[in-house]
Design a protein around this motif. Structure first.
Motif, PDB file in Angstrom:
ATOM      1  N   TYR A  33     -51.021 -51.057  -7.128  1.00  0.00           N
ATOM      2  CA  TYR A  33     -50.643 -52.430  -7.734  1.00  0.00           C
ATOM      3  C   TYR A  33     -51.751 -52.814  -8.665  1.00  0.00           C
ATOM      4  N   LEU A  36     -51.053 -51.289 -11.720  1.00  0.00           N
ATOM      5  CA  LEU A  36     -49.838 -51.923 -12.667  1.00  0.00           C
ATOM      6  C   LEU A  36     -50.046 -52.869 -13.594  1.00  0.00           C
ATOM      7  N   VAL A  40     -47.970 -55.090 -16.084  1.00  0.00           N
ATOM      8  CA  VAL A  40     -47.643 -56.614 -15.621  1.00  0.00           C
ATOM      9  C   VAL A  40     -48.992 -57.414 -16.237  1.00  0.00           C
ATOM     10  N   GLN A  45     -45.833 -62.916 -15.428  1.00  0.00           N
ATOM     11  CA  GLN A  45     -44.792 -61.813 -15.537  1.00  0.00           C
ATOM     12  C   GLN A  45     -44.658 -61.447 -14.253  1.00  0.00           C
ATOM     13  N   LEU A  46     -44.975 -62.189 -13.193  1.00  0.00           N
ATOM     14  CA  LEU A  46     -44.598 -61.717 -11.930  1.00  0.00           C
ATOM     15  C   LEU A  46     -43.188 -62.103 -11.386  1.00  0.00           C
ATOM     16  N   ARG A  47     -42.292 -62.215 -12.457  1.00  0.00           N
ATOM     17  CA  ARG A  47     -41.210 -63.034 -12.189  1.00  0.00           C
ATOM     18  C   ARG A  47     -40.123 -62.471 -11.182  1.00  0.00           C
ATOM     19  N   GLY A  48     -40.049 -60.846 -11.129  1.00  0.00           N
ATOM     20  CA  GLY A  48     -39.278 -60.330 -10.375  1.00  0.00           C
ATOM     21  C   GLY A  48     -39.713 -60.214  -8.922  1.00  0.00           C
ATOM     22  N   GLY A  49     -40.828 -60.432  -8.353  1.00  0.00           N
ATOM     23  CA  GLY A  49     -41.292 -60.594  -7.245  1.00  0.00           C
ATOM     24  C   GLY A  49     -41.868 -59.047  -6.826  1.00  0.00           C
ATOM     25  N   GLU A  51     -40.325 -56.762  -5.443  1.00  0.00           N
ATOM     26  CA  GLU A  51     -39.140 -55.629  -5.436  1.00  0.00           C
ATOM     27  C   GLU A  51     -39.474 -54.823  -6.959  1.00  0.00           C
ATOM     28  N   GLN A  52     -39.584 -55.849  -7.882  1.00  0.00           N
ATOM     29  CA  GLN A  52     -39.699 -55.459  -9.394  1.00  0.00           C
ATOM     30  C   GLN A  52     -41.121 -54.577  -9.768  1.00  0.00           C
ATOM     31  N   LEU A  53     -42.148 -54.923  -8.882  1.00  0.00           N
ATOM     32  CA  LEU A  53     -43.417 -54.356  -8.928  1.00  0.00           C
ATOM     33  C   LEU A  53     -43.104 -53.010  -8.563  1.00  0.00           C
ATOM     34  N   ARG A  55     -40.780 -51.202  -8.296  1.00  0.00           N
ATOM     35  CA  ARG A  55     -39.499 -50.476  -9.172  1.00  0.00           C
ATOM     36  C   ARG A  55     -40.692 -49.885 -10.430  1.00  0.00           C
ATOM     37  N   LEU A  56     -41.529 -50.770 -10.597  1.00  0.00           N
ATOM     38  CA  LEU A  56     -42.311 -50.397 -11.814  1.00  0.00           C
ATOM     39  C   LEU A  56     -43.554 -49.237 -11.672  1.00  0.00           C
ATOM     40  N   GLU A  58     -42.967 -47.218  -9.176  1.00  0.00           N
ATOM     41  CA  GLU A  58     -42.151 -45.766  -9.059  1.00  0.00           C
ATOM     42  C   GLU A  58     -41.733 -45.257 -10.407  1.00  0.00           C
ATOM     43  N   LYS A  59     -41.576 -46.097 -11.174  1.00  0.00           N
ATOM     44  CA  LYS A  59     -41.119 -45.595 -12.877  1.00  0.00           C
ATOM     45  C   LYS A  59     -42.431 -44.982 -13.394  1.00  0.00           C
TER      46      LYS A  59
END
Lengths: 354, 678
Positions: A33, A36, A40, A45-49, A51-53, A55-56, A58-59
């Motif tokens: 994190y 990350l 971010v 930019q912490l909009r997706g919570g 779950e989105q973090l 995803r990022l 992992e990506k």
């Protein structure tokens, strides 16, 4: 000689392996994190919570082990793919190729004044030991040592670009504006009719026969070069002076004088050449330092070189960029030191490379 | 001896030269004093009726004598080019990938939407690439018997993309399909997916379809392992949501979603219309349901239009220089609304404040971004115009974590209510939250840290958003009340034993630092056993702590995605909202928030959002600190400037450069702004 060079170059991959592994190992101290934060960039930019973090993470493979991440980097780097630079918004290689010419140009223009004044004034101070010229260089040196580059840079920028440009007619198309080129010049340089042969703007301007652009680029170099020169040559001047003083006390100098050799020739041929050895050693570091980028000078003068990029990358944990630049600096350091070692043999015939 | 004299003389010369160089610019003479061009009008819409101490502060009045500004004398530097000295860090030029204001500013000028906001209005829409704004009255919005909604956009004919391709309905459908199917992680796709398909990610939709096909549970399905048929079916559902009907485009919403028009009108990013043919030629998704997965959640470097643009907007991309960070746009002479007045826009990335200031001072920058902490150094610069008091659609607040993660938490001391820490559920007691609110001093925060350039926030919905309640009760500094609440908190134990906690804030975030310092001071005044320490964290650390739930209190800010009350109450109060989730607010408000977003009747919506604002106050879910007011610095020769807080950034389309440029007084008066020029 060739064997010596080959042996030195063989160390290159070993040193590269060492420094990059250390950097990767240090990164493991940061959790995914924290890393990350490169992608971010601020709280908005912490909009997706979470779950989105996740995803990022992992990506971008931030949860992979040290070995997997390092292996991936090595594998790509072998193919000259140093990854994506979030700070340059392009590949690391493209980012480097885009900024290195600016840094190289700045280095080429700065290295001359630094070494010329350091050697000239150092010799002058030593020859006129404890006389007014020596005292004067001492004052200048102390000032150079004491002035942080951001203070000198800002004073010069405010003095010339801030004050003179408001009261005097323009010189060099302006009074040493920040950046690398003026807006009008950038349009020409970015146009199809201007050929970027070397990507050194001053050189390309001459090759294209564009004198106005040459003067404009030169005008933009004056203040950063002046800042870098003054900050750096203070130290080199002191070293040159000490070295020269020591050389002037050597027996062979006394012998030369007693043989009736003209004082000018004693200094030029017998003393100065020998006194240059420490300067040659340190000039290697100087070249590496300048080519690696000068953070503060580039930032103050809005000069798009490697230094400001490296600083930004380090602050934002842009690992790909830091690793790419680290690789460059390591190679540069080894090559420049090799050249310095070779130069010893040229300057001092007693040195033998084996 | 002579040497020493020389040294002294040279030192004196150096000193004189130094003083000359360092000598500050002469103070502005009388005619150059800040000159208010116009007295600010009354504060704009929705001003609280009763002026209480906590009501929005009137905008600072210039104190200098009212004298006409010195007329500008030429020449104008770069007369056809607007140069902006900015701190911008453009992330991407692909509007469907972008989710930041710097990228949005570029997309805003290169791409068009179907509809747009009318000038500085935050309420009224105008058609853009559509020819009408759909409404129930004009029959372009239809409600079906099953509760679904169809919104039809008739499209403008004869519009061309920058490369000469014709704009068609297929381009509109393709653009919305692409943004949904691309769904890059951390991106804006959820804003379109949510109203059209009732999911937050395209992977969720695919999993639902796969679950229906296989009988498995959706949350047990790996998106990367779903069948090819499911992928095609997912894409087909996306295509059904946005359909081409003749020359029009229809959006099919499974249920009413009142902010949908605001989402389509948001002037950047997800609602931008791109050219399908061009995008396909560049290597982007070709529009086929068999190929979309290959373009799903791309890495930035693999996005074919990451650094390319081709829209229908007033400006075209000229160059994005990755070495400098500068970007330049050139005028689209064939723009369907008429060409812009300026031939070229250059946005320069200038990180150093002094350099930006000098560029503005010397006329090398027409507009400059000036951080609040530096404004005193720029005010008074000859030739510069300042427009201040611009209400921003942003809100700052301090959230209380009602279920703090205790494991490895360095911010809650002992983790017990023993005077040396706080228990993980410390803030679940309403009296603790109310006590913190009553101990907060808004006036000091806004005066000291924000230089009076913010309004006191009145709850989770800011002023300027529909359904903002200007009469919603607010807390104000009242140490007596605070004491009463703390004496009741945790059965009186809080007052007896005291507590100790640490409040982390983002390094360099002066406002958050001051807010916590205010709390610290007042809590100490209340009871010496109340200890609040502050610590600044780098962004990387703060991000990590906000995810792991160890922050006991969190100073945050929200900038709206789209202009609707739902985009405010959801992140702050809904159990699935960003902040409510990390602060463990619970599900108390979910039903009401869900009711609000599915309600079409504005009166009923108002009731719901008023109720939510009231609940936010009564439950003291946070300390709502402030809503900022913005500043805009430009050369006096820049003409035609106005601002809409919903835009991602500035609008360059109406701007020009001329010596007789005047501020847009209609706009200034309408929004109650202050103009100063020197």
């Amino acid at each position: 000689m060739l064997a010596y060079i080959a042996r030195r170059l063989l160390f290159l991959p070993i040193i590269l392996f060492g420094v990059t592994v250390i950097l990767f190992a240090m990164l493991q101290l940061l959790n995914p994190y924290e890393r990350l934060s490169l992608y971010v960039k601020d709280p908005s930019q912490l909009r997706g919570g979470k779950e989105q973090l996740d995803r990022l993470i992992e990506k971008h493979g931030l949860k992979d082990s040290l070995f997997v991440q390092y292996g991936r980097w090595v594998n790509k780097s072998i193919h000259l793919d140093f990854g994506w630079s979030e700070t340059a918004k392009t590949t690391v290689l493209n980012g480097f190729l885009g900024r290195f010419p600016a840094t190289l140009e700045l280095t080429l223009f700065a290295i001359g004044p630094i070494l010329f004044f350091a050697i000239w004034l150092g010799v002058l101070a030593a020859v006129h030991h404890n006389r007014w010229i020596d005292q004067l260089t001492r004052v200048i040196t102390i000032l150079g040592y004491s002035l942080p580059s951001f203070v000198l840079g800002l004073v010069l920028l405010m003095g010339f670009y801030g004050l003179l440009s408001r009261h005097l007619p323009p010189l060099f198309g302006g009074w040493f504006s920040p950046g690398r080129l003026s807006e009008w010049a950038q349009q020409i340089v970015g146009g199809e009719s201007f050929h970027a042969y070397t990507r050194l703007v001053t050189v390309d301007a001459l090759l294209n026969g564009q004198w106005r652009i040459f003067w404009d680029a030169l005008g933009h170099l004056v203040l950063p070069v002046a800042t870098l020169s003054y900050i750096n040559w203070a130290g080199y001047l002191r070293i040159m002076r000490s070295s020269m003083l020591e050389t002037l006390r050597q027996d062979y100098v006394t012998t030369a004088r007693s043989k009736g050799v003209e004082e000018r020739l004693v200094i030029k041929r017998h003393a100065r050449r020998n006194a240059l050895i420490p300067i040659v050693t340190l000039s290697g570091f100087l070249v590496v330092g300048l080519l690696s980028g000068v953070v503060i000078t580039e930032t103050i003068f809005g000069y798009p070189g490697l230094g400001s990029w490296a600083a930004q990358a380090a602050l934002q944990l842009d690992v790909a960029t830091v690793l790419g630049l680290l690789t460059f600096v390591t190679i540069l350091f080894i090559v420049v030191n090799l050249i310095v070692d070779l130069l010893y043999a040229v300057i001092d015939p007693r040195v033998r490379l084996t | 001896m002579s040497d020493k004299i020389w040294i002294v003389v040279l030192a004196l010369v150096a000193l004189v030269i130094g003083l000359l160089v360092l000598k500050p610019a002469a103070p502005p003479t009388t005619p150059e004093q800040p000159t208010p061009v116009e007295k600010p009008a009354q504060p704009p819409v929705e001003k609280p009726k009763e002026p209480e101490p906590e009501t929005p502060k009137p905008i600072e009045q210039p104190k200098s004598p009212q004298q006409p500004s010195q007329p500008l004398t030429g020449p104008i530097k770069n007369p056809d080019t607007l140069i902006v000295a900015d701190l911008s860090d453009i992330d991407t030029l692909d509007p469907h990938f972008a989710y930041d204001t710097s990228s949005g500013e570029i997309a805003f000028h290169v791409y068009d939407n179907l509809i747009m906001y009318d000038g500085p209005s935050t309420e009224k829409f105008l058609p853009m690439l559509a020819t009408q704004v759909p409404s129930l009255d004009n029959g372009l919005i239809a409600e079906n018997a099953d509760g679904s909604v169809v919104i039809r956009f008739p499209l403008r004919q004869g519009v061309k993309f920058h490369n000469g391709n014709s704009f068609t309905a297929e381009d509109v459908a393709y653009s919305f399909h692409r943004v949904m199917l691309m769904d890059r992680s951390g991106g804006p796709s959820w804003l379109v997916l949510s109203p059209l398909l009732n999911v937050n990610t395209i992977a969720d939709l695919a999993k639902q379809i796969e679950a229906q096909r296989t009988g498995k549970k959706a949350d047990e399905i790996d998106f990367n392992a779903v069948s090819a048929e499911t992928l095609v079916a997912t894409c087909e559902q996306v295509e059904q949501a946005v359909r081409v009907v003749g020359n029009d485009v229809e959006f099919h919403l499974p249920k009413p979603f009142p902010p949908f028009m605001a989402i389509v009108a948001q002037s950047a990013s997800w609602a931008s219309i791109i050219d399908q043919q061009w995008a396909t030629e560049q290597g982007a998704w070709d529009g086929s349901c068999n190929t979309w997965k290959a373009h799903y959640d791309p890495q930035k470097e693999n996005d074919p239009i990451y650094a390319k643009m081709n829209g229908t907007g007033p400006f075209m991309l000229e160059k994005w220089d990755h070495a400098t960070g500068d970007i330049s746009l050139i005028r689209n002479d064939n723009y369907w609304r008429g060409p812009a007045k300026l031939a070229r826009i250059v946005i320069k990335k200038v990180n150093e404040f002094s350099t930006r200031k000098l560029m503005l001072q010397n006329g090398d920058a027409d507009i400059a971004t000036i951080n609040r902490k530096f404004v005193d150094q720029v005010d008074g610069t000859p030739g510069v115009r300042l427009i201040k008091g611009q209400l921003r659609m942003s809100l700052s607040f301090i959230l209380f974590n009602q279920k703090i993660t205790a494991e490895g938490n360095q911010y809650i001391g002992s983790g017990q209510l023993d005077g040396q820490g706080i228990p993980p559920d410390f803030f679940s007691d309403i009296d603790v939250r109310k006590g913190f609110n009553d101990a907060f001093d808004w006036e000091t925060l806004i005066r000291e840290a924000i230089k009076n350039e913010a309004e006191k926030a009145r709850g989770p919905i800011p002023r300027g958003v529909q359904f903002f309640n200007s009469e919603n009760p607010v807390y104000q500094l009242d140490l007596k009340k605070a004491e009463e609440h703390f004496k009741q908190a945790w059965g009186g134990q809080v007052w007896k034993t005291g507590f100790k906690l640490t409040a982390p804030y983002l390094v360099d975030d002066q406002a958050s630092k001051t807010a916590f310092e205010i709390l610290k001071r007042n809590l100490q005044r209340l009871n010496p056993k109340f200890e609040l320490e502050t610590v600044n964290l780098e962004w990387s650390a703060l991000l990590s702590r906000s995810v792991d739930g160890t922050l006991p209190v969190y100073s945050a800010a929200w900038l709206e995605d789209y202009h609707d009350a739902h985009n405010w109450v959801f992140p702050i109060m809904h159990s699935q909202g960003n902040y409510a989730t990390s602060m463990n607010l619970g599900t108390n408000y979910d039903a009401l928030i869900n009711q609000g977003i599915n309600e079409l009747n504005p009166e009923k919506r108002q009731e719901i959002y008023y109720e939510l604002q009231k609940l936010a106050y009564e439950d003291a879910i946070a300390i709502f600190t402030d809503q900022p007011l913005g500043r805009h610095y430009q050369q006096r020769w820049v003409d035609g400037y106005y601002f809409n807080p919903i835009w991602p950034a500035r609008n360059f389309y109406p701007l020009s450069k001329r010596l007789d440029a005047k501020p847009n007084m209609e706009y200034v008066n309408q929004l109650g702004l202050v103009v100063q020029e020197w």
